[in-house]
Motif scaffolding. Structure first.
Motif, PDB file in Angstrom:
ATOM      1  N   ARG A 199     -76.127 -24.447 -48.930  1.00  0.00           N
ATOM      2  CA  ARG A 199     -75.302 -24.264 -50.121  1.00  0.00           C
ATOM      3  C   ARG A 199     -76.024 -23.340 -51.098  1.00  0.00           C
ATOM      4  O   ARG A 199     -77.220 -23.043 -50.950  1.00  0.00           O
ATOM      5  N   GLN A 200     -75.288 -22.907 -52.111  1.00  0.00           N
ATOM      6  CA  GLN A 200     -75.899 -22.130 -53.177  1.00  0.00           C
ATOM      7  C   GLN A 200     -76.999 -22.943 -53.852  1.00  0.00           C
ATOM      8  O   GLN A 200     -76.902 -24.168 -53.978  1.00  0.00           O
ATOM      9  N   SER A 201     -78.008 -22.261 -54.318  1.00  0.00           N
ATOM     10  CA  SER A 201     -79.045 -22.901 -55.116  1.00  0.00           C
ATOM     11  C   SER A 201     -78.480 -23.281 -56.474  1.00  0.00           C
ATOM     12  O   SER A 201     -77.702 -22.522 -57.066  1.00  0.00           O
ATOM     13  N   ASP A 202     -78.886 -24.438 -56.986  1.00  0.00           N
ATOM     14  CA  ASP A 202     -78.426 -24.831 -58.318  1.00  0.00           C
ATOM     15  C   ASP A 202     -79.161 -24.061 -59.416  1.00  0.00           C
ATOM     16  O   ASP A 202     -78.795 -24.154 -60.583  1.00  0.00           O
ATOM     17  N   ARG A 203     -80.173 -23.279 -59.041  1.00  0.00           N
ATOM     18  CA  ARG A 203     -80.935 -22.517 -60.036  1.00  0.00           C
ATOM     19  C   ARG A 203     -80.636 -21.027 -60.003  1.00  0.00           C
ATOM     20  O   ARG A 203     -81.000 -20.302 -60.921  1.00  0.00           O
ATOM     21  N   ASN A 204     -79.982 -20.558 -58.931  1.00  0.00           N
ATOM     22  CA  ASN A 204     -79.696 -19.132 -58.788  1.00  0.00           C
ATOM     23  C   ASN A 204     -78.454 -18.982 -57.924  1.00  0.00           C
ATOM     24  O   ASN A 204     -78.491 -19.242 -56.724  1.00  0.00           O
ATOM     25  N   SER A 205     -77.342 -18.593 -58.532  1.00  0.00           N
ATOM     26  CA  SER A 205     -76.067 -18.563 -57.813  1.00  0.00           C
ATOM     27  C   SER A 205     -76.014 -17.498 -56.728  1.00  0.00           C
ATOM     28  O   SER A 205     -75.107 -17.502 -55.895  1.00  0.00           O
ATOM     29  N   GLY A 206     -76.991 -16.589 -56.711  1.00  0.00           N
ATOM     30  CA  GLY A 206     -77.037 -15.588 -55.660  1.00  0.00           C
ATOM     31  C   GLY A 206     -77.941 -15.984 -54.500  1.00  0.00           C
ATOM     32  O   GLY A 206     -78.032 -15.250 -53.511  1.00  0.00           O
ATOM     33  N   ALA A 207     -78.592 -17.138 -54.611  1.00  0.00           N
ATOM     34  CA  ALA A 207     -79.503 -17.611 -53.569  1.00  0.00           C
ATOM     35  C   ALA A 207     -78.934 -18.847 -52.891  1.00  0.00           C
ATOM     36  O   ALA A 207     -78.106 -19.564 -53.468  1.00  0.00           O
ATOM     37  N   TRP A 208     -79.407 -19.114 -51.666  1.00  0.00           N
ATOM     38  CA  TRP A 208     -78.919 -20.253 -50.891  1.00  0.00           C
ATOM     39  C   TRP A 208     -80.098 -21.084 -50.407  1.00  0.00           C
ATOM     40  O   TRP A 208     -81.193 -20.560 -50.189  1.00  0.00           O
ATOM     41  N   GLY A 263     -85.659 -25.548 -48.211  1.00  0.00           N
ATOM     42  CA  GLY A 263     -86.071 -24.215 -48.635  1.00  0.00           C
ATOM     43  C   GLY A 263     -84.944 -23.207 -48.598  1.00  0.00           C
ATOM     44  O   GLY A 263     -83.776 -23.546 -48.373  1.00  0.00           O
ATOM     45  N   ARG A 264     -85.319 -21.961 -48.798  1.00  0.00           N
ATOM     46  CA  ARG A 264     -84.336 -20.878 -48.846  1.00  0.00           C
ATOM     47  C   ARG A 264     -83.610 -20.733 -47.524  1.00  0.00           C
ATOM     48  O   ARG A 264     -84.198 -20.897 -46.449  1.00  0.00           O
ATOM     49  N   ALA A 265     -82.337 -20.421 -47.611  1.00  0.00           N
ATOM     50  CA  ALA A 265     -81.501 -20.183 -46.441  1.00  0.00           C
ATOM     51  C   ALA A 265     -80.919 -18.779 -46.536  1.00  0.00           C
ATOM     52  O   ALA A 265     -80.898 -18.162 -47.606  1.00  0.00           O
ATOM     53  N   THR A 266     -80.428 -18.284 -45.428  1.00  0.00           N
ATOM     54  CA  THR A 266     -79.794 -16.969 -45.434  1.00  0.00           C
ATOM     55  C   THR A 266     -78.473 -17.027 -46.193  1.00  0.00           C
ATOM     56  O   THR A 266     -77.731 -18.005 -46.101  1.00  0.00           O
ATOM     57  N   GLN A 267     -78.204 -16.003 -46.937  1.00  0.00           N
ATOM     58  CA  GLN A 267     -76.951 -15.892 -47.670  1.00  0.00           C
ATOM     59  C   GLN A 267     -75.841 -15.470 -46.713  1.00  0.00           C
ATOM     60  O   GLN A 267     -76.000 -14.496 -45.980  1.00  0.00           O
ATOM     61  N   PRO A 268     -74.717 -16.177 -46.673  1.00  0.00           N
ATOM     62  CA  PRO A 268     -73.629 -15.746 -45.795  1.00  0.00           C
ATOM     63  C   PRO A 268     -73.220 -14.309 -46.106  1.00  0.00           C
ATOM     64  O   PRO A 268     -73.183 -13.902 -47.276  1.00  0.00           O
ATOM     65  N   VAL A 269     -72.923 -13.539 -45.075  1.00  0.00           N
ATOM     66  CA  VAL A 269     -72.602 -12.129 -45.284  1.00  0.00           C
ATOM     67  C   VAL A 269     -71.384 -11.975 -46.186  1.00  0.00           C
ATOM     68  O   VAL A 269     -71.319 -11.054 -47.003  1.00  0.00           O
ATOM     69  N   GLY A 270     -70.426 -12.881 -46.050  1.00  0.00           N
ATOM     70  CA  GLY A 270     -69.241 -12.795 -46.898  1.00  0.00           C
ATOM     71  C   GLY A 270     -69.573 -12.989 -48.357  1.00  0.00           C
ATOM     72  O   GLY A 270     -69.001 -12.330 -49.235  1.00  0.00           O
TER      73      GLY A 270
END
Length: 202
Positions: free
Chosen positions: A176-185, A34-41
């Protein structure tokens, strides 16, 4: 044939021939959750470079792992690793996390961003070029670029000159980044992962 061209040809044909026609097994692909937190960087990078984080794609089959793609992966990994000298964010920016395209110097995330940019220029979809957070055997955090292909997930790494299947590395994979949304992890269900708060750059 020039020395560089010969090297690239030799590296390209070094990929096991059986792999080109064999059916990929589930173990060749990172098991994501499932969704993960996006690294702050990465979040801050997206604020500065929004066009790099707005690639939204429908579910699609991974890019075909052709000899041409393999050669491109090897060449980009070699070139960026040779052109960028390692330097921490603290040394460059006076802070722990600052993701940016390298200008001669950079840390692991910067290598990844540059490799991703170069492969996108060659027409590889953003959904198949995924920034990935891992843990090294010594416990340090690290970032690599995952190339998602029809034959499995392959890793481009500034600490390793070879392009390796993800399962052939010694890392524990976290997200890792989602393969469907580069702004999501999304999470990676590696089985060995212990949550970490941030990437310790190398």
């Amino acid at each position: 044939m020039t020395g560089i061209a010969k090297k690239m040809w030799l590296l390209a044909v070094a990929l096991p021939l059986a792999g080109w026609s064999a059916t990929a097994s589930a173990g060749n692909f990172m098991p994501t959750g499932g969704r993960a937190t996006q690294p702050v960087g990465h979040y801050e990078f997206c604020q500065r470079e929004p066009q790099q984080c707005r690639q939204v794609t429908a579910r699609h089959a991974p890019v075909e792992l052709s000899r041409k793609l393999w050669a491109a992966m090897v060449e980009v990994n070699d070139q960026v690793n040779a052109q960028v000298s390692p330097r921490t964010d603290m040394e460059m920016w006076g802070r722990e996390e600052f993701w940016s395209y390298p200008d001669g110097f950079g840390d692991c995330e910067d290598y990844v961003l540059e490799k991703r940019r170069e492969l996108m220029k060659l027409g590889i979809p953003a959904g198949d070029l995924l920034i990935t957070v891992v843990r090294q055997p010594n416990g340090d955090g690290h970032a690599v670029l995952t190339v998602r292909t029809g034959q499995g997930d392959y890793v481009l790494d500034n600490l390793e000159p070879r392009v390796l299947a993800w399962s052939d590395t010694e890392y524990t994979y976290l997200k890792r980044q989602s393969d469907r949304n580069s702004g999501a992890w999304v999470t990676i269900n590696d089985g060995r992962a212990i949550a970490v708060g941030s990437v310790a750059s190398r």
